[in-house]
Design an enzyme around this catalytic site. Structure first.
Site, PDB file in Angstrom:
ATOM      1  N   THR A   1       4.940  -3.541  10.211  1.00  0.00           N
ATOM      2  CA  THR A   1       4.245  -4.458   9.311  1.00  0.00           C
ATOM      3  C   THR A   1       5.251  -5.100   8.376  1.00  0.00           C
ATOM      4  OG1 THR A   1       2.430  -4.707   7.722  1.00  0.00           O
ATOM      5  CG2 THR A   1       3.766  -2.737   7.508  1.00  0.00           C
ATOM      6  N   HIS A   2       4.943  -6.322   7.936  1.00  0.00           N
ATOM      7  CA  HIS A   2       5.725  -6.981   6.886  1.00  0.00           C
ATOM      8  C   HIS A   2       4.928  -6.978   5.581  1.00  0.00           C
ATOM      9  CE1 HIS A   2       7.907  -8.347  10.434  1.00  0.00           C
ATOM     10  NE2 HIS A   2       8.902  -8.720   9.642  1.00  0.00           N
TER      11      HIS A   2
ATOM     12  N   GLU B   1       4.056 -12.860  17.917  1.00  0.00           N
ATOM     13  CA  GLU B   1       2.830 -13.635  17.915  1.00  0.00           C
ATOM     14  C   GLU B   1       1.683 -12.752  18.405  1.00  0.00           C
ATOM     15  OE1 GLU B   1       1.299 -17.923  19.545  1.00  0.00           O
ATOM     16  OE2 GLU B   1       3.431 -17.442  19.703  1.00  0.00           O
TER      17      GLU B   1
ATOM     18  N   ASP C   1      -3.778  -2.971  13.379  1.00  0.00           N
ATOM     19  CA  ASP C   1      -4.423  -4.275  13.302  1.00  0.00           C
ATOM     20  C   ASP C   1      -5.773  -4.011  12.683  1.00  0.00           C
ATOM     21  OD1 ASP C   1      -3.993  -7.078  13.765  1.00  0.00           O
ATOM     22  OD2 ASP C   1      -5.712  -7.001  15.091  1.00  0.00           O
TER      23      ASP C   1
ATOM     24  N   ASP D   1     -10.628  -6.310  -0.275  1.00  0.00           N
ATOM     25  CA  ASP D   1     -11.083  -5.149  -1.058  1.00  0.00           C
ATOM     26  C   ASP D   1     -12.028  -5.496  -2.218  1.00  0.00           C
ATOM     27  OD1 ASP D   1      -9.718  -3.536   0.652  1.00  0.00           O
ATOM     28  OD2 ASP D   1      -8.171  -2.909  -0.771  1.00  0.00           O
TER      29      ASP D   1
ATOM     30  N   HIS E   1     -11.190   2.712   6.168  1.00  0.00           N
ATOM     31  CA  HIS E   1     -11.032   2.571   7.614  1.00  0.00           C
ATOM     32  C   HIS E   1      -9.660   3.073   8.043  1.00  0.00           C
ATOM     33  CE1 HIS E   1      -9.669  -0.881   5.407  1.00  0.00           C
ATOM     34  NE2 HIS E   1      -9.080  -1.452   6.442  1.00  0.00           N
ATOM     35  N   ARG E   2      -8.648   2.847   7.178  1.00  0.00           N
ATOM     36  CA  ARG E   2      -7.305   3.311   7.527  1.00  0.00           C
ATOM     37  C   ARG E   2      -7.225   4.830   7.421  1.00  0.00           C
ATOM     38  NH1 ARG E   2      -4.790  -0.650   5.063  1.00  0.00           N
ATOM     39  NH2 ARG E   2      -5.052  -2.022   6.847  1.00  0.00           N
TER      40      ARG E   2
END
Length: 203
Positions: A14-15, A46, A75, A164, A189-190
């Site tokens: 992730t960035h 992409e 994702d 959020d 969810h994470r």
């Protein structure tokens, strides 16, 4: 049988600094250090799939191939019932501007579409998170998590990121953006998908 994770270092593809910090906190008890894609100077691949799993797979495999380090990707997005589960995989796209992501704009767009559709209250939504853990040899493990709730307007809270401030999880009076990181991490969810990842690959 899911493959067990035996390394001490994992690359989180992730960035997004907020997401990286969240995952570093979640991994802290397991003695695994988490490095982000930005630190490794990785480009963002992409995302060409129309599912959370498809896009998470693209990110994890690109990162592990580029570095030789096992890579975890996530994702995630929000699905709004009255909008046929939009924005879903396009959650971040709804926030894109020429100057970076603007989630206030995305939340306003969501609210405007709900108003236009005359969507009944409560306006149900769910956050979805998919995690893919990929190894350099091409193997991967896939985990999925969700949290259900309702959308509020006007938005509330200064914490968190993304949608959020608009999302109030079931059984709680606060939005995600009004909760501390610990409160949110316990039910998000994470957190759900992370618990499944830990059970599958770490315990």
């Amino acid at each position: 049988m899911t493959r067990k994770f035996t390394e001490t270092r994992i690359l989180f593809a992730t960035h997004n600094a907020g997401k990286l910090e969240e995952v570093q906190q979640l991994f802290a008890p397991y003695g695994v250090s988490v490095v982000g894609a930005a630190e490794m100077n990785l480009p963002e691949p992409e995302e060409t799939e129309n599912t959370f799993v498809g896009n998470a797979r693209i990110k994890a495999h690109a990162a592990t191939k580029a570095t030789g380090i096992p890579a975890l990707s996530d994702d995630s997005g929000i699905e709004v019932e009255a909008l046929d589960n939009a924005p879903g995989v396009y959650t971040a796209d709804w926030a894109e501007t020429p100057n970076g992501r603007d989630f206030l704009m995305a939340m306003t767009k969501t609210h405007d579409l709900l108003e236009k559709a005359n969507a009944p209250h409560p306006r149900r939504a769910r956050f979805c998170a998919t995690m893919v853990l990929a190894w350099p040899d091409g193997h991967d493990e896939v985990f999925e998590g969700t949290v259900n709730g309702t959308l509020v307007w006007p938005i509330r809270g200064e914490l968190g990121h993304g949608y959020d401030p608009m999302f109030q999880p079931d059984g709680h009076e606060q939005t995600f953006a009004e909760m501390t990181a610990d409160q949110k991490n316990a039910i998000s969810h994470r957190a759900d998908v992370f618990a499944k990842l830990i059970t599958g690959c770490f315990d």
